[in-house]
Design a protein around this motif. Structure first.
Motif, PDB file in Angstrom:
ATOM      1  N   ASN A   1       0.732  -1.344   0.041  1.00  0.00           N
ATOM      2  CA  ASN A   1       0.068   0.002   0.019  1.00  0.00           C
ATOM      3  C   ASN A   1       0.977   1.088   0.055  1.00  0.00           C
ATOM      4  OD1 ASN A   1       0.864   0.290   2.701  1.00  0.00           O
ATOM      5  ND2 ASN A   1      -1.161   0.252   3.526  1.00  0.00           N
ATOM      6  N   THR A   2       0.463   2.553   0.059  1.00  0.00           N
ATOM      7  CA  THR A   2       1.223   3.702  -0.275  1.00  0.00           C
ATOM      8  C   THR A   2       1.812   3.926   0.900  1.00  0.00           C
ATOM      9  OG1 THR A   2      -0.655   4.750  -1.662  1.00  0.00           O
ATOM     10  CG2 THR A   2       0.857   6.124  -0.321  1.00  0.00           C
ATOM     11  N   LEU A   3       1.451   3.502   2.459  1.00  0.00           N
ATOM     12  CA  LEU A   3       2.456   3.666   3.274  1.00  0.00           C
ATOM     13  C   LEU A   3       3.536   3.019   3.271  1.00  0.00           C
ATOM     14  CD1 LEU A   3      -0.346   4.239   6.011  1.00  0.00           C
ATOM     15  CD2 LEU A   3       1.132   5.894   5.241  1.00  0.00           C
ATOM     16  N   ALA A   4       3.464   1.571   2.918  1.00  0.00           N
ATOM     17  CA  ALA A   4       4.476   0.826   2.925  1.00  0.00           C
ATOM     18  C   ALA A   4       5.344   1.049   1.569  1.00  0.00           C
ATOM     19  CB  ALA A   4       3.953  -0.762   2.615  1.00  0.00           C
ATOM     20  N   LEU A   5       4.867   1.662   0.679  1.00  0.00           N
ATOM     21  CA  LEU A   5       5.819   1.956  -0.452  1.00  0.00           C
ATOM     22  C   LEU A   5       6.420   2.912   0.003  1.00  0.00           C
ATOM     23  CD1 LEU A   5       3.629   1.963  -3.634  1.00  0.00           C
ATOM     24  CD2 LEU A   5       5.673   0.455  -3.321  1.00  0.00           C
ATOM     25  N   ALA A   6       6.256   4.096   0.874  1.00  0.00           N
ATOM     26  CA  ALA A   6       7.142   5.035   1.375  1.00  0.00           C
ATOM     27  C   ALA A   6       8.453   4.611   1.717  1.00  0.00           C
ATOM     28  CB  ALA A   6       6.438   5.799   2.335  1.00  0.00           C
ATOM     29  N   ARG A   7       8.633   3.165   2.183  1.00  0.00           N
ATOM     30  CA  ARG A   7       9.891   2.540   2.726  1.00  0.00           C
ATOM     31  C   ARG A   7      10.643   2.199   1.455  1.00  0.00           C
ATOM     32  NH1 ARG A   7       5.697   3.671   6.722  1.00  0.00           N
ATOM     33  NH2 ARG A   7       6.361   3.083   8.832  1.00  0.00           N
ATOM     34  N   CYS A   8      10.244   1.986   0.417  1.00  0.00           N
ATOM     35  CA  CYS A   8      10.914   1.499  -0.799  1.00  0.00           C
ATOM     36  C   CYS A   8      11.612   2.772  -1.415  1.00  0.00           C
ATOM     37  CB  CYS A   8       9.926   1.062  -1.882  1.00  0.00           C
ATOM     38  SG  CYS A   8      10.590   0.644  -3.374  1.00  0.00           S
ATOM     39  N   THR A   9      12.958   2.430  -1.327  1.00  0.00           N
ATOM     40  CA  THR A   9      13.810   3.529  -1.809  1.00  0.00           C
ATOM     41  C   THR A   9      14.552   3.218  -3.391  1.00  0.00           C
ATOM     42  OG1 THR A   9      15.835   2.200  -0.816  1.00  0.00           O
ATOM     43  CG2 THR A   9      14.847   3.956   0.419  1.00  0.00           C
ATOM     44  N   ARG A  10      14.188   2.423  -3.842  1.00  0.00           N
ATOM     45  CA  ARG A  10      14.378   1.904  -5.248  1.00  0.00           C
ATOM     46  C   ARG A  10      13.579   2.833  -6.203  1.00  0.00           C
ATOM     47  NH1 ARG A  10      16.925  -3.498  -6.820  1.00  0.00           N
ATOM     48  NH2 ARG A  10      18.027  -3.888  -4.872  1.00  0.00           N
ATOM     49  N   PRO A  11      14.520   3.183  -7.386  1.00  0.00           N
ATOM     50  CA  PRO A  11      13.752   4.015  -8.313  1.00  0.00           C
ATOM     51  C   PRO A  11      12.676   3.009  -9.050  1.00  0.00           C
ATOM     52  CG  PRO A  11      15.865   3.309  -9.070  1.00  0.00           C
ATOM     53  CD  PRO A  11      15.674   2.926  -7.605  1.00  0.00           C
ATOM     54  N   GLU A  12      11.709   3.867  -9.787  1.00  0.00           N
ATOM     55  CA  GLU A  12      10.836   3.187 -10.754  1.00  0.00           C
ATOM     56  C   GLU A  12      11.496   2.299 -11.736  1.00  0.00           C
ATOM     57  OE1 GLU A  12       6.463   2.499 -11.662  1.00  0.00           O
ATOM     58  OE2 GLU A  12       7.631   3.392 -10.081  1.00  0.00           O
ATOM     59  N   GLY A  13      11.302   1.138 -12.329  1.00  0.00           N
ATOM     60  CA  GLY A  13      11.757   0.185 -13.014  1.00  0.00           C
ATOM     61  C   GLY A  13      11.351  -1.199 -13.183  1.00  0.00           C
ATOM     62  N   GLU A  14      12.378  -1.902 -13.677  1.00  0.00           N
ATOM     63  CA  GLU A  14      11.722  -3.268 -13.848  1.00  0.00           C
ATOM     64  C   GLU A  14      11.331  -3.973 -12.882  1.00  0.00           C
ATOM     65  OE1 GLU A  14      13.467  -7.057 -16.482  1.00  0.00           O
ATOM     66  OE2 GLU A  14      14.805  -6.024 -15.119  1.00  0.00           O
ATOM     67  N   SER A  15      11.908  -3.648 -11.364  1.00  0.00           N
ATOM     68  CA  SER A  15      11.308  -4.470 -10.131  1.00  0.00           C
ATOM     69  C   SER A  15      10.346  -3.565  -9.355  1.00  0.00           C
ATOM     70  CB  SER A  15      12.567  -4.560  -9.428  1.00  0.00           C
ATOM     71  OG  SER A  15      13.277  -5.719 -10.029  1.00  0.00           O
ATOM     72  N   VAL A  16      10.157  -2.125  -9.769  1.00  0.00           N
ATOM     73  CA  VAL A  16       9.220  -1.472  -8.877  1.00  0.00           C
ATOM     74  C   VAL A  16       8.136  -0.756  -9.841  1.00  0.00           C
ATOM     75  CG1 VAL A  16       9.120   0.672  -7.521  1.00  0.00           C
ATOM     76  CG2 VAL A  16      11.305  -1.035  -7.488  1.00  0.00           C
TER      77      VAL A  16
END
Length: 500
Positions: free
Chosen positions: A147-162
């Motif tokens: 969810n949006t609150l969890a995605l805030a912990r993801c530091t990777r850029p948009e791409g193949e895995s994100v």
């Protein structure tokens, strides 16, 4: 010499004509006829009348994630049995209502079983769990939705895995978020205990655990508490190899219940997440998956692992990934003496299987993956009928003399379930007899982890890790069988309530 435990009156798997076993000090001392074995009886002996029930070696789950299995029993929101997207979301919503602080974590969703036939998305989770960080891991462990609150912990850029719009994280991006949401240590130690209880109920007495970086300490804590009743052979993340090298830890270091065997590395992902590396595109045209390591890097790693005296377990599902593994193995010059393993080996070509045999690699395979094979199944949808008809070719592996080890990958854990699928598989190349499948789940898995001297068959000198079924597989339909009793080192660790 008197025995501590005698099981008598039922067929003993792998010992023709035998119907009794004597155990002393945790190990088998004799196997034979009841008339012979009952001579070991003493006033203190525990007698277990089998009454025609078969006794097998304790099942050895040759590939699982044991702490995760325990968390599914004790902490995660269980989504594997959700019959629709709506039901999965309701389970997460209910969990959030009862646990109003911290992470809400779901595990095991499988869109191929839902009428909606689509992945969970960020917007779905935002509606179900709007005020707490939440992620839900797909059944294969290679993709999650946040969810949006969890995605805030993801530091990777948009791409193949994100994919932030859909909330989808794949492979290392997903695993980074899992580490960020790691439960506290006491919860993890209790998960080990829960996994052991669950394993015992399924007749599993040993596992090859594709473990996390800190899991060794969890097992040691559970061992001290007396809550670990499963033999755990550890395959640590490849990132731990430098630490093992610095400590000069080699294969077999540990105790009778916990030992380090090797390290694991990923060559690709999964079919369900469309990250298994294929030569031809997925049927829906969405790419050919991801290679997570190239042959040159894998060959260098293999040499280091061999020099350290460890096993290498390489996850490879798609034919393109399998090709990289075989090429790297050839470049390294490995031999069968080291018993290196290909985990899953789902889509090999016939030529690749010939090379697996020539290189002496072990096929570590999961018959429960057959739940997705066959007409209308997820594998057919992702790959098409032709590739589905050749997936998980257990029969071809055995025909080439490739050592075959069965495991579950925790999807779900359960040898009776997995063996049942191998007996009634949709395609001939997948199908085994019940005896062949049992051997893969006992003797084969023990051999794959260098434990055949102590485990895997019922013979004098081996640990008395045993499972008593509710009937005799030679006479009872497999789907009717249950686990009645489980023994670890001659100690009973499970008894089915309806029958003891």
């Amino acid at each position: 010499m008197p025995a501590d435990l005698i099981l008598h009156g039922g067929p003993v798997f792998g010992a023709d004509g035998a119907d009794a076993i004597a155990v002393r000090c945790g190990r088998i001392v004799a196997v034979g006829s009841a008339s012979e074995i009952l001579r070991f009886r003493s006033p203190e002996v525990a007698l277990v009348p089998l009454r025609g029930r078969a006794v097998l070696p304790g099942f050895f789950d040759g590939h699982t994630h044991f702490v995760r299995v325990g968390l599914e029993q004790s902490f995660y929101v269980e989504l594997r049995t959700a019959k629709s997207l709506a039901e999965a979301l309701e389970r997460l919503r209910s969990a959030a209502a009862h646990r109003r602080e911290g992470w809400i974590i779901g595990r095991g969703w499988d869109e191929s079983r839902w009428p909606e036939k689509r992945y969970l998305e960020r917007a779905d989770l935002d509606r179900a769990v709007p005020r707490q960080p939440c992620y839900a891991m797909r059944v294969d462990g290679h993709m999650l939705t946040a969810n949006t609150l969890a995605l805030a912990r993801c530091t990777r850029p948009e791409g193949e895995s994100v994919d932030r719009d859909l909330g989808h994280l794949r492979e290392e991006a997903a695993w980074e978020l899992v580490r960020a949401a790691r439960p506290d240590r006491d919860t993890l130690i209790e998960a080990v205990a829960a996994a052991s209880r669950h394993a015992a109920a399924l007749g599993v007495t040993a596992v090859a655990d594709m473990a996390g970086a800190d899991h060794l300490g969890l097992y040691q804590s559970a061992l001290r508490r007396g809550t670990l009743t499963t033999r755990v052979l550890l395959y640590l993340p490849v990132e731990d190899l430098p630490a093992l090298q610095s400590l000069t830890v080699s294969r077999g270091f540990g105790s009778p219940l916990v030992a380090i065997q090797g390290v694991k590395v990923f060559a690709d992902g999964s079919i369900g997440a469309r990250t298994a590396a294929l030569r031809a595109p997925y049927r829906d045209g969405k790419g050919t998956g991801q290679l997570l390591i190239d042959r040159e890097s894998l060959a260098r790693l293999w040499r280091e692992v061999e020099e350290a005296g460890l096993q290498l377990a390489v996850h490879a599902i798609g034919d393109r990934a399998i090709e990289e593994v075989l090429t790297a193995a050839h470049q390294t010059g490995i031999g069968s003496h080291a018993r290196h393993r290909i985990e899953h080996l789902e889509l090999p070509t016939t030529d690749q299987l010939d090379r697996v045999a020539a290189l002496g690699l072990i096929g570590s395979m999961q018959p429960n993956f057959l739940q997705w094979s066959g007409p209308g199944g997820m594998y057919e949808e992702r790959l098409g009928p032709e590739r589905d008809a050749g997936i998980d070719p257990h029969r071809e592996v055995l025909a080439r003399g490739i050592p075959l080890a069965f495991g579950s990958d925790g999807m779900p854990m359960g040898p009776l379930y997995g063996i049942g699928l191998a007996l009634a598989s949709p395609h001939p190349v997948q199908r085994l007899s019940w005896a062949e499948a049992v051997r893969a789940y006992t003797e084969g898995a023990a051999h794959a982890s260098w434990m055949e001297k102590d485990l895997g068959t019922i013979a004098p000198g081996k640990w008395a890790d045993l499972v008593v079924l509710s009937g005799d597989p030679a006479r009872t339909p497999w789907e009717e069988l249950k686990v009645d009793l489980t023994f670890l080192g001659g100690e009973r660790i499970h008894a089915r309530e309806e029958r003891t």
